[in-house]
Scaffold this motif. Structure first.
Motif, mmCIF file in Angstrom:
data_model
loop_
_atom_site.group_PDB
_atom_site.id
_atom_site.type_symbol
_atom_site.label_atom_id
_atom_site.label_comp_id
_atom_site.label_asym_id
_atom_site.label_seq_id
_atom_site.Cartn_x
_atom_site.Cartn_y
_atom_site.Cartn_z
ATOM 1 N N ASP A 259 0.807 -1.221 0.000
ATOM 2 C CA ASP A 259 0.000 0.000 0.000
ATOM 3 C C ASP A 259 0.841 1.272 0.000
ATOM 4 N N GLY A 260 2.162 1.121 -0.008
ATOM 5 C CA GLY A 260 3.040 2.289 -0.085
ATOM 6 C C GLY A 260 3.248 3.018 1.222
ATOM 7 N N TYR A 261 3.071 2.318 2.336
ATOM 8 C CA TYR A 261 3.200 2.966 3.636
ATOM 9 C C TYR A 261 4.599 3.532 3.863
ATOM 10 N N GLU A 262 5.626 2.850 3.350
ATOM 11 C CA GLU A 262 7.001 3.304 3.590
ATOM 12 C C GLU A 262 7.255 4.700 3.031
ATOM 13 N N GLY A 263 6.514 5.086 2.002
ATOM 14 C CA GLY A 263 6.730 6.393 1.387
ATOM 15 C C GLY A 263 5.916 7.512 2.010
ATOM 16 N N MET A 264 5.127 7.210 3.034
ATOM 17 C CA MET A 264 4.276 8.232 3.649
ATOM 18 C C MET A 264 5.079 9.069 4.642
ATOM 19 N N LYS A 265 5.147 10.356 4.396
ATOM 20 C CA LYS A 265 5.875 11.260 5.272
ATOM 21 C C LYS A 265 4.948 12.370 5.748
ATOM 22 N N GLY A 266 5.364 13.017 6.838
ATOM 23 C CA GLY A 266 4.598 14.143 7.360
ATOM 24 C C GLY A 266 3.496 13.748 8.316
ATOM 25 N N LEU A 267 3.698 12.676 9.081
ATOM 26 C CA LEU A 267 2.702 12.244 10.053
ATOM 27 C C LEU A 267 2.915 12.912 11.404
ATOM 28 N N ARG A 268 1.836 13.180 12.083
ATOM 29 C CA ARG A 268 1.893 13.715 13.441
ATOM 30 C C ARG A 268 0.948 12.871 14.306
ATOM 31 N N PRO A 269 1.443 12.261 15.408
ATOM 32 C CA PRO A 269 0.598 11.390 16.233
ATOM 33 C C PRO A 269 -0.049 12.130 17.404
ATOM 34 N N VAL A 270 -1.209 11.654 17.807
ATOM 35 C CA VAL A 270 -1.877 12.118 19.020
ATOM 36 C C VAL A 270 -2.303 10.878 19.796
ATOM 37 N N PRO A 271 -1.667 10.592 20.932
ATOM 38 C CA PRO A 271 -2.050 9.408 21.709
ATOM 39 C C PRO A 271 -3.432 9.586 22.323
ATOM 40 N N THR A 272 -4.189 8.504 22.381
ATOM 41 C CA THR A 272 -5.519 8.538 22.980
ATOM 42 C C THR A 272 -5.854 7.135 23.481
ATOM 43 N N ALA A 273 -7.091 6.899 23.831
ATOM 44 C CA ALA A 273 -7.522 5.573 24.280
ATOM 45 C C ALA A 273 -8.980 5.387 23.912
ATOM 46 N N VAL A 274 -9.316 4.228 23.369
ATOM 47 C CA VAL A 274 -10.697 3.891 23.040
ATOM 48 C C VAL A 274 -10.950 2.449 23.455
ATOM 49 N N ASN A 275 -12.188 2.161 23.841
ATOM 50 C CA ASN A 275 -12.563 0.794 24.236
ATOM 51 C C ASN A 275 -11.621 0.223 25.285
ATOM 52 N N HIS A 276 -11.102 1.089 26.157
ATOM 53 C CA HIS A 276 -10.136 0.707 27.191
ATOM 54 C C HIS A 276 -8.892 0.058 26.589
ATOM 55 N N GLN A 277 -8.492 0.524 25.423
ATOM 56 C CA GLN A 277 -7.285 0.057 24.756
ATOM 57 C C GLN A 277 -6.466 1.266 24.317
ATOM 58 N N PRO A 278 -5.128 1.107 24.269
ATOM 59 C CA PRO A 278 -4.302 2.214 23.767
ATOM 60 C C PRO A 278 -4.571 2.449 22.289
ATOM 61 N N ALA A 279 -4.521 3.702 21.882
ATOM 62 C CA ALA A 279 -4.772 4.059 20.492
ATOM 63 C C ALA A 279 -3.920 5.268 20.120
ATOM 64 N N VAL A 280 -3.654 5.397 18.836
ATOM 65 C CA VAL A 280 -2.876 6.530 18.330
ATOM 66 C C VAL A 280 -3.598 7.090 17.107
ATOM 67 N N ALA A 281 -3.938 8.373 17.179
ATOM 68 C CA ALA A 281 -4.527 9.056 16.026
ATOM 69 C C ALA A 281 -3.409 9.714 15.234
ATOM 70 N N TYR A 282 -3.496 9.617 13.910
ATOM 71 C CA TYR A 282 -2.468 10.192 13.053
ATOM 72 C C TYR A 282 -3.054 11.299 12.194
ATOM 73 N N TYR A 283 -2.265 12.359 12.064
ATOM 74 C CA TYR A 283 -2.597 13.490 11.202
ATOM 75 C C TYR A 283 -1.518 13.595 10.132
ATOM 76 N N LEU A 284 -1.918 13.980 8.939
ATOM 77 C CA LEU A 284 -0.988 14.090 7.812
ATOM 78 C C LEU A 284 -0.879 15.556 7.382
ATOM 79 N N TRP A 285 0.361 16.010 7.190
ATOM 80 C CA TRP A 285 0.581 17.396 6.794
ATOM 81 C C TRP A 285 0.046 17.654 5.389
ATOM 82 N N GLN A 286 -0.763 18.710 5.283
ATOM 83 C CA GLN A 286 -1.326 19.139 4.002
ATOM 84 C C GLN A 286 -0.844 20.560 3.733
ATOM 85 N N GLU A 287 0.070 20.677 2.776
ATOM 86 C CA GLU A 287 0.706 21.962 2.512
ATOM 87 C C GLU A 287 -0.312 23.037 2.154
ATOM 88 N N GLN A 288 -1.296 22.675 1.326
ATOM 89 C CA GLN A 288 -2.268 23.668 0.888
ATOM 90 C C GLN A 288 -3.132 24.188 2.022
#
Length: 335
Positions: A259-288
């Motif tokens: 799926d080309g994951y290795e080429g994905m750059k510009g991620l920013r993580p936000v740790p959170t928790a759902v369903n009493h499990q650890p979770a990480v939300a990811y944001y992607l930089w959008q230049e425009q």
């Protein structure tokens, strides 16, 4: 806690047909969160649970003359909510999930689950059961059960209602309820992880937090070898509502590379928790946009120091999880 042992403040007047809508709404709203979690267990969807709770309150108001005070107001609402769930399932999902995947699965934010945990703080056993039965592995397993046995299982084993009350809820005999419960328990075992500790996951400890931190850092760096080292051999990966369940470390990693994951750059993580499990939300930089925009959220199940399951949800889940709509260039929340 069964209906008979609820505190006095959970009891409504013996009749409801002589009270106004504001007073009725006040009585019902006290139970909104627990009814929402109940409907969520039944349906596996946060949004469907919200709609069903609203339908429950509407039905309750319209049928308020049927409440005669023989049970608690809470039990009466649960009966209406359970039947509203069964009606929705009959209409929209006549067949239970198959093949280990649940396309309609949605996450439930811990910030809302904590409202219930605070209420049950003096009942550690109830809290433990609640934690186990809100994890995604349990929710997925439950969605593979036929609707009525599913309802019986949740009412009996999760909520602790007596068989006689469940029979009254569903318009069945006690023998029928007991038979459905045995079938549901057997079906549940078929779809839960093989070992109970795999189902409940590890307790939140320093090692778990460190693993989540390393997973997050490797994900942002798109470091495939580092991520691979954290996965158990039989790791499971799903992306609801996308069809398909991937099982096995090599297969999961191969899919990421394809799926080309290795080429994905510009991620920013936000740790959170759902369903009493650890979770990480990811944001992607959008230049425009000059900002990081929502991308996906990974929900992790961790067992024995390894990641045993990753469920990835799309950005459309961010709003009800209370996650920011965007992040500024410095990573802070931005309107």
């Amino acid at each position: 806690m069964s209906a008979d042992t609820r505190p006095a403040e959970d009891l409504a007047p013996t009749r409801l047909d002589d009270i106004g809508e504001p007073e009725f709404s006040g009585l019902a709203e006290r139970h909104r969160r627990e009814l929402h979690v109940h409907c969520y267990r039944m349906l596996g969807s946060f949004e469907d649970a919200e709609d069903t709770v609203q339908e429950t309150f509407l039905r309750a108001w319209r049928r308020r003359e049927t409440f005669e005070g023989r049970s608690t107001f809470r039990a009466w609402l649960y009966r209406i909510a359970t039947n509203a769930c069964l009606d929705l399932l009959a209409k929209c999902r006549p067949q239970p999930a198959t093949g280990g995947e649940v396309p309609w699965l949605q996450p439930y934010p811990d910030r809302l689950l904590d409202e219930l945990s605070a209420d049950d703080a003096d009942e550690p056993e109830a809290v433990a059961v609640a934690r186990e039965t809100i994890e995604l592995a349990y929710l997925v397993a439950v969605q593979h059960l036929a609707p009525r046995p599913r309802a019986v299982l949740i009412l009996r084993d999760v909520l602790g209602w007596p068989a006689k009350e469940v029979a009254a809820f569903l318009g069945d005999s006690v023998n029928s309820v007991n038979s459905a419960l045995q079938r549901a328990r057997a079906g549940l075992r078929e779809h839960l992880p093989a070992e109970r500790q795999d189902w409940t996951g590890d307790e939140e400890d320093a090692a778990t937090r460190d693993l989540v931190r390393r997973f997050t850092e490797a994900s942002v760096a798109t470091d495939i070898p580092a991520l691979t080292a954290m996965l158990r051999d039989d790791v499971r990966f799903a992306m609801p509502p996308t069809q398909g369940l991937t099982v096995g470390r090599d297969t999961v990693v191969a899919g990421w590379i394809e799926d080309g994951y290795e080429g994905m750059k510009g991620l920013r993580p936000v740790p959170t928790a759902v369903n009493h499990q650890p979770a990480v939300a990811y944001y992607l930089w959008q230049e425009q946009e000059g900002a990081y925009l929502p991308l996906t959220i990974d929900v992790l199940r961790i067992t024995g120091g390894a990641i045993t399951e990753i469920t990835t949800f799309d950005s459309d889940q961010f709003p009800h999880l209370g996650l920011p709509a965007r992040l500024a260039a410095d990573g802070t929340e931005r309107e």
